[in-house]
Enzyme design. Structure first.
Site, PDB file in Angstrom:
ATOM      1  N   PHE A   1      -6.188   0.093   6.706  1.00 39.49           N
ATOM      2  CA  PHE A   1      -5.164  -0.563   5.119  1.00 39.49           C
ATOM      3  C   PHE A   1      -4.427   0.546   4.891  1.00 39.49           C
ATOM      4  O   PHE A   1      -3.352   1.335   4.931  1.00 39.49           O
ATOM      5  CB  PHE A   1      -4.555  -1.587   4.784  1.00 39.49           C
ATOM      6  CG  PHE A   1      -5.349  -2.358   4.794  1.00 39.49           C
ATOM      7  CD1 PHE A   1      -4.468  -3.241   5.785  1.00 39.49           C
ATOM      8  CD2 PHE A   1      -5.440  -3.680   4.315  1.00 39.49           C
ATOM      9  CE1 PHE A   1      -5.168  -4.816   7.104  1.00 39.49           C
ATOM     10  CE2 PHE A   1      -6.142  -4.738   4.456  1.00 39.49           C
ATOM     11  CZ  PHE A   1      -5.823  -5.328   5.819  1.00 39.49           C
TER      12      PHE A   1
ATOM     13  N   GLU B   1       0.612  -1.089   0.418  1.00 35.03           N
ATOM     14  CA  GLU B   1       0.110  -0.445   0.124  1.00 35.03           C
ATOM     15  C   GLU B   1       1.048   0.971   0.145  1.00 35.03           C
ATOM     16  O   GLU B   1       0.484   2.555  -0.791  1.00 35.03           O
ATOM     17  CB  GLU B   1      -0.676  -0.079   1.021  1.00 35.03           C
ATOM     18  CG  GLU B   1      -2.248  -0.793   0.901  1.00 35.03           C
ATOM     19  CD  GLU B   1      -1.565  -2.354   1.300  1.00 35.03           C
ATOM     20  OE1 GLU B   1      -0.491  -3.012   1.880  1.00 35.03           O
ATOM     21  OE2 GLU B   1      -2.687  -3.616   1.772  1.00 35.03           O
TER      22      GLU B   1
END
Length: 350
Positions: free
Chosen positions: A124, A99
Site C-alpha cells: 500500500f 494512506e
C-alpha cells in the site's frame, strides 16, 4: 513572554528543547542498551516495534501511527496514549484507512518540528507515493514503516505481495530505503531515520521470522557492507542480498566453500545510503576486479544491474507471486540456498 516563561519554569524549557532537538538521538550510536537484542529468530516488523518503544523514551518528539494497522505494523508506542480531541497529549495517531491523507498528516507533523512517522503494508506504499515524493522535495525526515515486505506475505496472494514497490521508492531522489536483514540492521535503520535532518526514511520489514546474523553490524549505517568475507584477498564471487534473502546468501557461502568456491557476502539494506559513500568505500565492498556477482532479492530486479554488471546474475521476482505460505512460495520462485549456489557456479564458470 516565552523567555519569562522559560525562566519561571526551567523544567518546561528543558522539555521544549528536548522536543524540538533533532540531534537528541545521536548519542544512541554509543548506547549499548539501544543496540541490545535477543538472539532468537524474529520478524523485522516485530524488531521495529521493539525499537520504536525503545526510542519513545529517548526521542520525546517521536509521534505517529498507522492506517488502522498498528497491530500488524507493530508501530504502537506503549504507555504513550492515543492522540484525540479529548487527549492532545497522546503520541499514537490512529490515521484511519487513508494512506495518502495519513502521509500528508505525517509530513505536517514533521514540518511542525516533531519526528513524524506513518505505517502501512508495503504493497500500500503506492497510496503514500505522492506525499512521500513531497517529503523528498521538501527535505523533511518523515519516517515510513512498511511491513509485509515481499512474497513472504504468503496467503494474502498477489494483490498483497509487493513486487515493484521497492524499486519505486529507491527511484525517489533524496529518499532512504532500508530493508534490514536482522535486529542490528533494523536498529541501524531506525537510528538513521531519527537522526536524519533532510531525508525521509522508509523501513521495509518482514512478516516472517528471520535469524540474527553473526556478521551484522553498525556498518549497516553505510547502506551496504561485508557481512561475511572470503578468505582470499580477491573473492571468487560476491553475493549481494537484502532483507530475508541475506540468510540465503550466508547459507550459500557455506555450501560453495565445500566445492572450493570462496565468496564474499555483502548485505545491502540500503542502496540509497550505499551510493552516498565514498568511491573508495564502495570499491572496497564491491571491488571492480570481481565481476562474478549474484544479487538476491524477492522483489523485481530493477536497479540490481548496477551492481552485478553484464557478467553477473540476479535472482528476483518476474511476476506477481501467488497465494501460498512463504515456505512454499520462496522455493517456487527460486529463493533457496540451492538456487543461489547453482547461480553463483554459473557466473563463476562463465
Amino acid at each position: 513572554m516565552f523567555a519569562e516563561y522559560c525562566e519561571k519554569f526551567p523544567e518546561m524549557k528543558k522539555a521544549w528543547d528536548d522536543e524540538f532537538n533533532l540531534d537528541i538521538a545521536k548519542p544512541l550510536i554509543d548506547d549499548e542498551d539501544y543496540w541490545k537484542y535477543d538472539e532468537k529468530p524474529e520478524a523485522t516488523r516485530n524488531l521495529s516495534g521493539m525499537v520504536i518503544n525503545r526510542l519513545k523514551d529517548k526521542v520525546p518528539s517521536l509521534f505517529g501511527g498507522a492506517a488502522d494497522l498498528s497491530p500488524s505494523t507493530k508501530t504502537y508506542m506503549k504507555d504513550a496514549g492515543d492522540f484525540s480531541k479529548e487527549d492532545r497529549t497522546g503520541r499514537n495517531m490512529h490515521f484511519g484507512v487513508r494512506e495518502l491523507a495519513m502521509t500528508a498528516m505525517g509530513n505536517g507533523i514533521t514540518l511542525h518540528g516533531l519526528r513524524g512517522f506513518v505505517s502501512t503494508f508495503f504493497v500500500f506504499s503506492d497510496y503514500t507515493k505522492p506525499m512521500a515524493r513531497l517529503s523528498s522535495i521538501m527535505k523533511i525526515p518523515t519516517a515510513y514503516v512498511f511491513t509485509h515486505d515481499s512474497i513472504g506475505v504468503g496467503e494474502d496472494g498477489p494483490t498483497h505481495e509487493p513486487i515493484e514497490q521497492l524499486a519505486m521508492l529507491r527511484a525517489l531522489p533524496n529518499f532512504h530505503v532500508f530493508r534490514p536483514a536482522d535486529a542490528t540492521e533494523t536498529l541501524a535503520a531506525w537510528y538513521s531515520a531519527v537522526t536524519s535532518k533532510e531525508t525521509p526514511t522508509a523501513l521495509v520489514l518482514t512478516r516472517q521470522n528471520l535469524p540474527q546474523l553473526a556478521g551484522s553490524s553498525k556498518e549497516a549505517l553505510k547502506g551496504g557492507y561485508i557481512l561475511e568475507d572470503s578468505t582470499k584477498a580477491t573473492p571468487d564471487a560476491i553475493i549481494i542480498a537484502s532483507g530475508s534473502e541475506v540468510q540465503l546468501a550466508v547459507n550459500a557461502k557455506a555450501e560453495l566453500i565445500k566445492d572450493g568456491i570462496d565468496v564474499r557476502v555483502v548485505s545491502m539494506p540500503s542502496t540509497d545510503v550505499f551510493e552516498e559513500q565514498s568511491e573508495e568505500y564502495k570499491n572496497a565492498v564491491l571491488p571492480k576486479s570481481v565481476r562474478a556477482r549474484v544479487a538476491v532479492e524477492a522483489l523485481i530486479n530493477t536497479g540490481w544491474g548496477d551492481y552485478v554488471g553484464l557478467d553477473g546474475a540476479v535472482i528476483s521476482m518476474k511476476g506477481f507471486g501467488a497465494s501460498a505460505p512463504y515456505s512454499t512460495l520462496f522455493p517456487k520462485y527460486g529463493f533457496t540456498t540451492e538456487n543461489v549456489v547453482a547461480t553463483v557456479k554459473k557466473v563463476v564458470n562463465k
